[in-house]
Scaffold this active site. Structure first.
Site, PDB file in Angstrom:
ATOM      1  N   GLY A   1     -17.262   4.608  -6.238  1.00  0.00           N
ATOM      2  CA  GLY A   1     -18.564   4.295  -6.808  1.00  0.00           C
ATOM      3  C   GLY A   1     -19.482   5.495  -6.960  1.00  0.00           C
ATOM      4  CB  SER A   2     -20.028   8.551  -5.069  1.00  0.00           C
ATOM      5  OG  SER A   2     -20.550   7.722  -4.060  1.00  0.00           O
TER       6      SER A   2
ATOM      7  CB  SER B   1     -20.760  11.649  -0.948  1.00  0.00           C
ATOM      8  OG  SER B   1     -20.532  10.783   0.150  1.00  0.00           O
TER       9      SER B   1
ATOM     10  CB  SER C   1     -21.410   7.138   2.831  1.00  0.00           C
ATOM     11  OG  SER C   1     -20.402   8.122   2.656  1.00  0.00           O
TER      12      SER C   1
ATOM     13  CB  THR D   1     -16.972  10.707   0.453  1.00  0.00           C
ATOM     14  OG1 THR D   1     -17.987   9.736   0.245  1.00  0.00           O
ATOM     15  CG2 THR D   1     -15.677  10.265  -0.191  1.00  0.00           C
TER      16      THR D   1
ATOM     17  NE  ARG E   1     -17.686  -3.474  -4.329  1.00  0.00           N
ATOM     18  CZ  ARG E   1     -17.610  -3.589  -3.001  1.00  0.00           C
ATOM     19  NH1 ARG E   1     -17.687  -2.515  -2.233  1.00  0.00           N
ATOM     20  NH2 ARG E   1     -17.487  -4.765  -2.423  1.00  0.00           N
TER      21      ARG E   1
ATOM     22  CD  GLU F   1     -14.507  -0.698  -4.326  1.00  0.00           C
ATOM     23  OE1 GLU F   1     -14.865  -0.521  -3.150  1.00  0.00           O
ATOM     24  OE2 GLU F   1     -14.955  -0.019  -5.280  1.00  0.00           O
TER      25      GLU F   1
ATOM     26  CG  HIS G   1       0.322   6.861 -29.975  1.00  0.00           C
ATOM     27  ND1 HIS G   1       0.875   7.524 -31.031  1.00  0.00           N
ATOM     28  CD2 HIS G   1      -0.932   6.531 -30.371  1.00  0.00           C
ATOM     29  CE1 HIS G   1      -0.004   7.621 -32.020  1.00  0.00           C
ATOM     30  NE2 HIS G   1      -1.116   7.027 -31.643  1.00  0.00           N
TER      31      HIS G   1
ATOM     32  CE  LYS H   1     -14.812   4.919   4.078  1.00  0.00           C
ATOM     33  NZ  LYS H   1     -16.090   4.213   3.863  1.00  0.00           N
TER      34      LYS H   1
END
Lengths: 375, 375
Positions: free
Chosen positions: B79-80, B121, B123, B126, B173, B258, B274, B368
């Protein structure tokens, strides 16, 4: 040499396909019959194309304006555009100036008089590429062309653009070695990438193909055939690492689509851990029809590799097939070449399992006819 | 105002879901219960975020070095990072200099001392973004930061980087309006994009949301709810046009992943003609579990639109669900904003149909934790 699926036992494949499919991929005459237009031959020719394209790129005579560029934008579609993605991958962050690719009728933003425009159309008649090329020429940007003929060759001659003519008569995706390495040779001439021993790498690739990937190598020793058998009946979802593997991953996708006629999708790590891993919950019946293939390599950031393996565990738990594919060997460039060849052969073997002739792309042809009629 | 599915009658949807699902999406209290963390509120706030972000971007105090850049590279994830794709889409080929985005631990090739590095970022913590940012700072590239706090805010203060602090406490997000429009304001300040009447467009978006997308608008008049009902039970495959719609298409994908926790993939036209249209043959049982959604717009090249409609016919014939979604109205920027909002609301309504709380991304959090433990 090959590393394939760390835990194959934990994956439930379509067992019913089993024996018959193995037999088919070891039947040399049968495969020849299913490949009347010779897609396997183009796959086998990749090392030769690499050597030839590289030399043409190094020998390209370029006007003075090309010696002082701020960046290059390649205009192309499909098999004539992927070379830019692959070249970016080979360069792996070491490219001196940005190399962009524009897959559209119109030009992208951010071009200026020191952006080199590389017009790439294998047939020379790709309408999007010609449309964007005309716009670039109107703006007076420094342009050059890579083609086998058609309108683009005529345009290049008329406008006296630097031109590399590559051999005609191939499907564009079967000429990827030429296109990619003409571009690589050019980047080397401009000193935008470090020196690479392309001829010896091509010789190594030739050996790998002969020993592991060629149709004569039986299923039990042929990772391309093994992979094809595992993907048959499932939607392949390909995952590559951001450190230069986007191009290889996208090449696998398009080869599977065009040769094997299978729907196929992809995403790139670590970005996928910020969105896509959340998605592997719904819809369960759809997920059970997919197989995720992780293209891993030691050159990918170790934290990204950890992320990929975490994602693989989640995806396996949800009932999707799940595989990790990677190459061994000391040299990143070598491994990347072998990974491209693996995807090419895999896509042809999967075509056979689906009883498809890998060469014709009837829908692309039907579309062209429709577009001509609609003008 | 809305154009949804030209031939809905020809599509066979999962009828069994029908009535119950409609009821659920018109049950305001029920939806509130399923959204305890307020994702719908973030969707409703988009116009406010756009206004605020735009103003902060215009007001940003930048050092002299930022006035003579050759390009910008945004470092970010999820989202960033999407703000860079969306800003490129809004600019639609009219951007004066290239704006790139790098979603990785490492820096891309082609950077030089006049490439502005925008560290983004939400937060501020990241790990990929911080890793790439450190590399950029070591190389002495001109850098600036967008964040709500964390390590990035501390780093920016320590290194005296130009900084925009956006409000904290949102899922990344859910802060997309801030991030995207800080960047848009900056691009306008640099005179890289033409003037756009952002405040009036935000007001228009506010009206559209209230009249068509908000939870209070019943299913029969709410295209986001209608679309959610059609996508439930299928794997969404999103198709956008190359003329600036890549960012919107990718935003839809990541929001569906998400918020709705559904696997979801995408590709861009004309490139898809293509390769991808050749793939819609195998595997048939997998294809019947998908629904293709074509995001179309009058600003997309007319030949590309023809290609999209040709592809839609093929895909429908193979048994996939198939929809076309587009906006009416005279202004491309307005239509693009509304399309972003449609995707956002759609993803939340689909979450409800899957009985999911749209906000938590438990797997991203688990990852994380796993990565921290594995250091």
């Amino acid at each position: 040499m090959w590393k394939l699926s760390p835990r194959p036992a934990s994956i439930s494949w379509f067992r019913s396909w089993g024996t018959e499919m193995g037999t088919l991929l070891d039947d040399l005459r049968g495969m020849k019959r299913m490949d009347p237009d010779g897609m396997l031959t183009h796959c086998l020719e990749l090392p030769d194309q690499i050597r030839a394209g590289w030399q043409w790129g190094l020998d390209w005579r370029l006007p003075a304006r090309w010696r002082n560029l701020d960046g290059i934008c390649l205009l192309g579609m499909g098999g004539s555009a992927i070379g830019a993605d692959l070249a970016n991958g080979f360069a792996g962050g070491k490219l001196a100036r940005p190399l962009r690719v524009n897959r559209d009728y119109r030009l992208p933003g951010g071009l200026h008089r020191r952006t080199g425009i590389l017009i790439s159309s294998y047939s020379g008649n790709t309408e999007e590429t010609l449309s964007a090329a005309e716009a670039a020429l109107r703006r007076g940007l420094p342009a050059a062309a890579i083609t086998s003929g058609g309108k683009l060759a005529a345009l290049a001659r008329r406008r006296r653009l630097p031109l590399v003519l590559i051999p005609s008569g191939l499907p564009p995706r079967g000429a990827v070695g030429y296109g990619t390495f003409v571009l690589m040779g050019l980047l080397r001439r401009l000193k935008w990438i470090p020196a690479i021993p392309v001829p010896s790498a091509a010789a190594g690739l030739e050996r790998t193909i002969a020993r592991s990937l060629a149709p004569a190598v039986p299923l039990r020793r042929n990772p391309a055939k093994q992979l094809a058998r595992r993907l048959a009946g499932r939607i392949p979802i390909l995952y590559g690492g951001a450190d230069g593997w986007e191009g290889v991953t996208f090449r696998w996708r398009t080869q599977l689509e065009e040769n094997a006629k299978t729907v196929c999708f992809h995403h790139i790590f670590p970005e996928a851990t910020h969105n896509e891993i959340s998605g592997w919950v719904h819809p369960a019946p759809g997920i059970r029809r997919t197989a995720a293939v992780f293209l891993t390599d030691p050159s990918v950031h170790p934290r990204t590799l950890k992320r990929m393996r975490f994602a693989a565990r989640i995806i396996r738990r949800e009932g999707a097939g799940c595989l990790e594919v990677g190459m061994k060997g000391p040299d990143r460039f070598d491994r990347m070449l072998r990974m491209i060849a693996l995807g090419d052969f895999l896509s042809v073997y999967l075509a056979f399992l689906y009883r498809e002739n890998p060469t014709p792309v009837v829908r692309v042809e039907a579309l062209k006819k429709y577009l001509r009629s609609g003008r």
